[in-house]
Design a protein around this motif. Structure first.
Motif, PDB file in Angstrom:
ATOM      1  N   TRP A 193       0.855  -1.171   0.000  1.00  0.00           N
ATOM      2  CA  TRP A 193       0.000   0.000   0.000  1.00  0.00           C
ATOM      3  C   TRP A 193       0.890   1.220   0.000  1.00  0.00           C
ATOM      4  O   TRP A 193       1.759   1.376   0.845  1.00  0.00           O
ATOM      5  N   SER A 194       0.680   2.080  -0.958  1.00  0.00           N
ATOM      6  CA  SER A 194       1.461   3.314  -0.971  1.00  0.00           C
ATOM      7  C   SER A 194       0.709   4.373  -0.172  1.00  0.00           C
ATOM      8  O   SER A 194      -0.496   4.277   0.038  1.00  0.00           O
ATOM      9  N   GLU A 195       1.450   5.382   0.236  1.00  0.00           N
ATOM     10  CA  GLU A 195       0.797   6.462   0.971  1.00  0.00           C
ATOM     11  C   GLU A 195      -0.103   7.249   0.022  1.00  0.00           C
ATOM     12  O   GLU A 195       0.230   7.440  -1.138  1.00  0.00           O
ATOM     13  N   THR A 196      -1.228   7.653   0.538  1.00  0.00           N
ATOM     14  CA  THR A 196      -2.251   8.308  -0.274  1.00  0.00           C
ATOM     15  C   THR A 196      -2.217   9.817  -0.116  1.00  0.00           C
ATOM     16  O   THR A 196      -2.624  10.549  -1.013  1.00  0.00           O
ATOM     17  N   CYS A 197      -1.758  10.287   1.027  1.00  0.00           N
ATOM     18  CA  CYS A 197      -1.857  11.713   1.328  1.00  0.00           C
ATOM     19  C   CYS A 197      -0.964  12.581   0.457  1.00  0.00           C
ATOM     20  O   CYS A 197      -1.193  13.782   0.366  1.00  0.00           O
ATOM     21  N   GLY A 198       0.030  11.990  -0.186  1.00  0.00           N
ATOM     22  CA  GLY A 198       0.832  12.768  -1.125  1.00  0.00           C
ATOM     23  C   GLY A 198      -0.004  13.210  -2.316  1.00  0.00           C
ATOM     24  O   GLY A 198       0.187  14.291  -2.868  1.00  0.00           O
ATOM     25  N   SER A 199      -0.941  12.383  -2.718  1.00  0.00           N
ATOM     26  CA  SER A 199      -1.807  12.692  -3.859  1.00  0.00           C
ATOM     27  C   SER A 199      -3.116  13.339  -3.439  1.00  0.00           C
ATOM     28  O   SER A 199      -3.716  14.095  -4.208  1.00  0.00           O
ATOM     29  N   PHE A 200      -3.600  13.039  -2.249  1.00  0.00           N
ATOM     30  CA  PHE A 200      -4.887  13.543  -1.772  1.00  0.00           C
ATOM     31  C   PHE A 200      -4.700  14.264  -0.438  1.00  0.00           C
ATOM     32  O   PHE A 200      -5.306  13.911   0.577  1.00  0.00           O
ATOM     33  N   GLY A 201      -3.851  15.281  -0.441  1.00  0.00           N
ATOM     34  CA  GLY A 201      -3.514  16.000   0.786  1.00  0.00           C
ATOM     35  C   GLY A 201      -4.680  16.702   1.447  1.00  0.00           C
ATOM     36  O   GLY A 201      -4.819  16.692   2.674  1.00  0.00           O
ATOM     37  N   VAL A 202      -5.552  17.327   0.657  1.00  0.00           N
ATOM     38  CA  VAL A 202      -6.711  18.032   1.218  1.00  0.00           C
ATOM     39  C   VAL A 202      -7.640  17.044   1.911  1.00  0.00           C
ATOM     40  O   VAL A 202      -8.133  17.312   3.018  1.00  0.00           O
TER      41      VAL A 202
END
Length: 189
Positions: free
Chosen positions: A128-137
């Motif tokens: 699982w990659s981190e998601t918050c880099g792409s969906f920070g808001v």
């Protein structure tokens, strides 16, 4: 005449503690509504796709838990405002409901925290990659909602302590039995 003055003093003391309890029960209601609204409006669309709170089951649980706790806070504040003496069954009911709601909101916050942690850090063991880099808001709003939910949890801990004090102060302390015929001393608790 003295009895009437004493009754008025007791009533004014009860009103003061009731107002405090009512405010303690209404404060988490407002926080639950804020956390609920933040999470309901949490969605983001970008080049990688779209992400909404409804895509994750735990965030749906968080929304439902906040809604249930807000409704319970309002109802329990209304019950606390009623000028009736607290009976033992009523005290037990309030105590048990306060305990249940405390654990519901705490579980929602804890489980949501794990999902947010995974969104920020990812999990390389299961790819699982981190998601918050792409969906920070999205992640910032979810973090805000979960943070508010933990404040609600602390409020509910206070409410649970208050209701447990109100319930268990109605009982007398146990009286030890001194039927010690064998000569052995037994501690009484």
């Amino acid at each position: 005449m003295g009895d009437l003055a004493q009754k008025n003093v007791v009533e004014s003391e009860n009103n003061g503690s009731n107002i405090g309890e009512i405010m303690l029960r209404l404060f988490p209601m407002a926080l639950c509504v804020v956390a609920l609204v933040i999470m309901l409006k949490d969605s983001q669309t970008n080049d990688y796709g779209s992400l909404s709170y409804s895509d994750l089951g735990i965030f749906r649980y968080l929304v439902h838990a906040n809604g249930i706790c807000a409704a319970y806070s309002l109802l329990s504040a209304i019950v606390a405002a009623l000028p009736r003496p607290t009976t033992l069954p009523r005290a037990w009911t309030i105590f048990l409901l306060d305990q249940i709601l405390t654990y519901i909101i705490l579980a929602a916050g804890a489980a949501s925290t794990e999902v947010i942690y995974l969104a920020y850090k990812g999990d390389t063991d299961v790819t699982w990659s981190e998601t918050c880099g792409s969906f920070g808001v999205f992640c910032k709003k979810a973090t805000a909602s979960v943070s508010i939910t933990f404040i609600v949890s602390l409020c509910y801990v206070g409410i649970s302590l208050l209701s447990s004090y109100r319930l268990f102060s109605k009982y007398d302390a146990p009286i030890g039995q001194n039927n010690n015929k064998g000569g052995i001393e037994i501690a009484n608790y």
